[in-house]
Write an enzyme that holds these catalytic residues in place. Structure first.
Site, mmCIF file in Angstrom:
data_model
loop_
_atom_site.group_PDB
_atom_site.id
_atom_site.type_symbol
_atom_site.label_atom_id
_atom_site.label_comp_id
_atom_site.label_asym_id
_atom_site.label_seq_id
_atom_site.Cartn_x
_atom_site.Cartn_y
_atom_site.Cartn_z
ATOM 1 N N ASP A 70 0.814 -1.223 0.000
ATOM 2 C CA ASP A 70 0.000 0.000 0.000
ATOM 3 C C ASP A 70 0.848 1.275 0.000
ATOM 4 O O ASP A 70 0.305 2.384 0.091
ATOM 5 C CB ASP A 70 -0.926 0.025 1.226
ATOM 6 C CG ASP A 70 -2.235 -0.734 0.993
ATOM 7 O OD1 ASP A 70 -2.650 -0.875 -0.173
ATOM 8 O OD2 ASP A 70 -2.839 -1.188 1.994
ATOM 9 N N ARG A 95 0.564 -1.582 7.680
ATOM 10 C CA ARG A 95 1.015 -0.352 7.013
ATOM 11 C C ARG A 95 1.989 0.466 7.863
ATOM 12 O O ARG A 95 2.572 1.437 7.370
ATOM 13 C CB ARG A 95 -0.195 0.512 6.600
ATOM 14 C CG ARG A 95 -1.082 -0.153 5.545
ATOM 15 C CD ARG A 95 -1.965 0.865 4.822
ATOM 16 N NE ARG A 95 -1.179 1.820 4.038
ATOM 17 C CZ ARG A 95 -1.682 2.865 3.400
ATOM 18 N NH1 ARG A 95 -2.977 3.116 3.454
ATOM 19 N NH2 ARG A 95 -0.911 3.688 2.707
ATOM 20 N N ARG A 140 -10.153 5.531 10.832
ATOM 21 C CA ARG A 140 -8.695 5.501 10.905
ATOM 22 C C ARG A 140 -8.160 6.562 11.881
ATOM 23 O O ARG A 140 -7.859 6.257 13.020
ATOM 24 C CB ARG A 140 -8.091 5.709 9.505
ATOM 25 C CG ARG A 140 -8.577 4.701 8.448
ATOM 26 C CD ARG A 140 -7.937 3.350 8.616
ATOM 27 N NE ARG A 140 -8.350 2.383 7.612
ATOM 28 C CZ ARG A 140 -7.730 2.140 6.472
ATOM 29 N NH1 ARG A 140 -6.647 2.816 6.150
ATOM 30 N NH2 ARG A 140 -8.167 1.223 5.619
ATOM 31 N N HIS A 169 -11.756 6.868 4.547
ATOM 32 C CA HIS A 169 -10.833 8.008 4.648
ATOM 33 C C HIS A 169 -11.596 9.244 4.167
ATOM 34 O O HIS A 169 -12.364 9.152 3.193
ATOM 35 C CB HIS A 169 -9.638 7.829 3.701
ATOM 36 C CG HIS A 169 -8.447 7.151 4.292
ATOM 37 N ND1 HIS A 169 -7.578 6.397 3.525
ATOM 38 C CD2 HIS A 169 -7.932 7.142 5.557
ATOM 39 C CE1 HIS A 169 -6.600 5.944 4.294
ATOM 40 N NE2 HIS A 169 -6.788 6.367 5.521
ATOM 41 N N CYS A 266 -5.364 9.336 -3.349
ATOM 42 C CA CYS A 266 -4.622 8.427 -2.461
ATOM 43 C C CYS A 266 -3.170 8.284 -2.911
ATOM 44 O O CYS A 266 -2.281 8.099 -2.082
ATOM 45 C CB CYS A 266 -5.243 7.035 -2.458
ATOM 46 S SG CYS A 266 -6.942 6.967 -1.911
HETATM 47 N N1 ARG Z 1 -5.426 -0.044 1.003
HETATM 48 C C1 ARG Z 1 -5.209 1.257 1.537
HETATM 49 C C2 ARG Z 1 -5.791 1.349 2.932
HETATM 50 O O1 ARG Z 1 -6.867 0.851 3.149
HETATM 51 C C3 ARG Z 1 -5.783 2.296 0.647
HETATM 52 C C4 ARG Z 1 -5.453 3.675 1.078
HETATM 53 C C5 ARG Z 1 -6.120 4.710 0.229
HETATM 54 N N2 ARG Z 1 -5.631 6.002 0.508
HETATM 55 C C6 ARG Z 1 -6.380 7.083 0.691
HETATM 56 N N3 ARG Z 1 -5.776 8.229 0.802
HETATM 57 N N4 ARG Z 1 -7.681 7.028 0.798
HETATM 58 O O2 ARG Z 1 -5.218 1.897 3.836
#
Ligand code: ARG
Length: 273
Positions: A70, A95, A140, A169, A266
Site C-alpha cells: 500500500d 502499514r 482511521r 478516509h 490516495c
Molecule cells: N489499502 C489502503 C488502505 O486501506 C488504501 C489507502 C487509500 N488512501 C487514501 N488516501 N484514501 O489503507
C-alpha cells in the site's frame, strides 16, 4: 461558462506501484484473493504522473519498498502545510512501516518530521482547505490526532465523523476544489454523520454535492489545482457538474487501484511550501 479558474502549480510526492498488491483486507474494497495486474497498475500510474507534469506540476518520488503493497498511497504518509510535515501512524499494523520510509524521504529533502502520538493517516483524513484542516475520524485517524494536528499547525482543525465503511478516509468522500480566494470543496454528504453534514453545510454553503455513484467511482478522490481536476473517468456525472462550475476535468483511470480502495488522491501527497 464565464468563470476563468486559475491553476496553481503544485509539488507532489508519489511512490511507484512496483510492489503494489492486495495481500490483506483493511477496507471493504479489498479482498486478499484479488489478483492485481502490476503492469496495468504501473501504466495507469505513469499516466497520472504524465498528466500532472503536462499541467505544470512538479512530481517527486519516494522509492517503493518490497513487502509494503500500500506504499503507493502516498497521501496517507503525512500532511504538509507551510513547509511543516506532520507524519503518520497507521491504524493497520501492516502499514505501520511505511511511515519511516516517508519520514526518511522528507528528512533528506530538508524537512523536520513531527511523528504523531495518535493514529493518523496523513492526507487520507487531514485535508488542508487553505483555511482549516478538515479532519476525518471514524475509521482511521483519531480525535486525539486531530488535537495534535491543531497544536502542531496552529490552524483550526474541524473534526468530521465518517459513517460509511466504503468511505473510510476523508479523501474518499471530499476534496478541495480551490484552496485560494474562492475556497470551495466537493463532498458526498451521506458519508458523514448528521452533525458533520451540518458543519460542512455551514462552512461551505456553495459546495458541489456529490452522489453515492460519484463516490463509488472514486470521483471524490480527485486532485484539483484550482482549475484542472484530475478525476476518475468513471465519475462522468460529477465531471460534468464540475465543468459547469468552470473547472476542467482531466480524466485519469486508476481502476486497478480500486482493488485496494484507492484512487488518484490516495496516490498523491501534496508538499505545500
Ligand atoms: N489499502 C489502503 C488502505 O486501506 C488504501 C489507502 C487509500 N488512501 C487514501 N488516501 N484514501 O489503507
Amino acid at each position: 461558462m464565464t468563470h476563468s479558474r486559475v491553476p496553481r502549480r503544485r509539488r507532489f510526492l508519489v511512490c511507484e506501484p512496483r510492489h503494489f498488491a492486495v495481500q490483506y483486507a483493511i477496507n471493504p474494497w479489498m479482498h486478499p484473493d484479488t489478483r492485481v495486474d502490476v503492469d496495468l497498475a504501473q501504466d495507469q500510474w505513469q499516466t497520472l504522473i504524465r498528466a500532472y507534469r503536462a499541467h505544470g506540476h512538479a512530481v517527486e518520488t519516494v522509492e517503493p519498498v518490497p513487502g509494503l503493497p500500500d506504499m503507493v498511497f502516498a497521501a496517507n504518509s503525512a500532511v504538509v502545510v507551510g513547509g511543516r510535515v506532520f507524519g503518520s501512524l497507521f491504524h493497520a499494523p501492516e502499514r505501520r512501516p511505511e511511515s519511516t520510509h516517508y519520514d526518511t524521504w522528507f528528512r533528506s529533502a530538508g524537512y523536520d518530521v513531527h511523528r504523531p502520538e495518535a493514529v493518523c493517516e496523513g492526507e487520507g483524513d487531514l485535508v488542508w482547505t487553505g483555511r482549516y484542516v478538515l479532519a476525518g475520524t471514524g475509521f482511521r485517524t483519531t480525535r486525539e490526532a486531530h488535537r495534535e494536528v491543531q497544536e502542531f499547525f496552529g490552524h483550526p482543525v474541524i473534526g468530521l465523523t465518517l459513517v460509511d465503511p466504503y468511505f473510510y478516509h476523508l479523501d474518499t468522500a471530499l476534496f478541495v476544489l480551490d484552496d485560494g480566494d474562492e475556497n470551495n470543496i466537493v463532498y458526498y454528504p451521506e458519508a458523514f454523520s448528521a452533525g458533520s453534514r451540518a458543519v460542512l453545510a455551514r462552512l461551505y454553503p456553495d459546495a458541489v454535492l456529490a452522489t453515492r455513484e460519484d463516490a463509488m467511482t472514486f470521483g471524490l478522490n480527485s486532485v484539483s489545482d484550482g482549475r484542472h481536476v484530475f478525476i476518475a473517468p468513471q465519475a462522468e456525472a460529477l465531471a460534468a457538474r464540475l465543468d459547469s462550475h468552470g473547472y476542467v476535468p482531466v480524466p485519469v483511470d486508476l481502476s486497478e487501484f480500486r482493488k485496494a480502495g484507492g484512487g488518484i488522491k490516495c496516490c498523491t501527497q501534496e508538499i505545500r511550501s
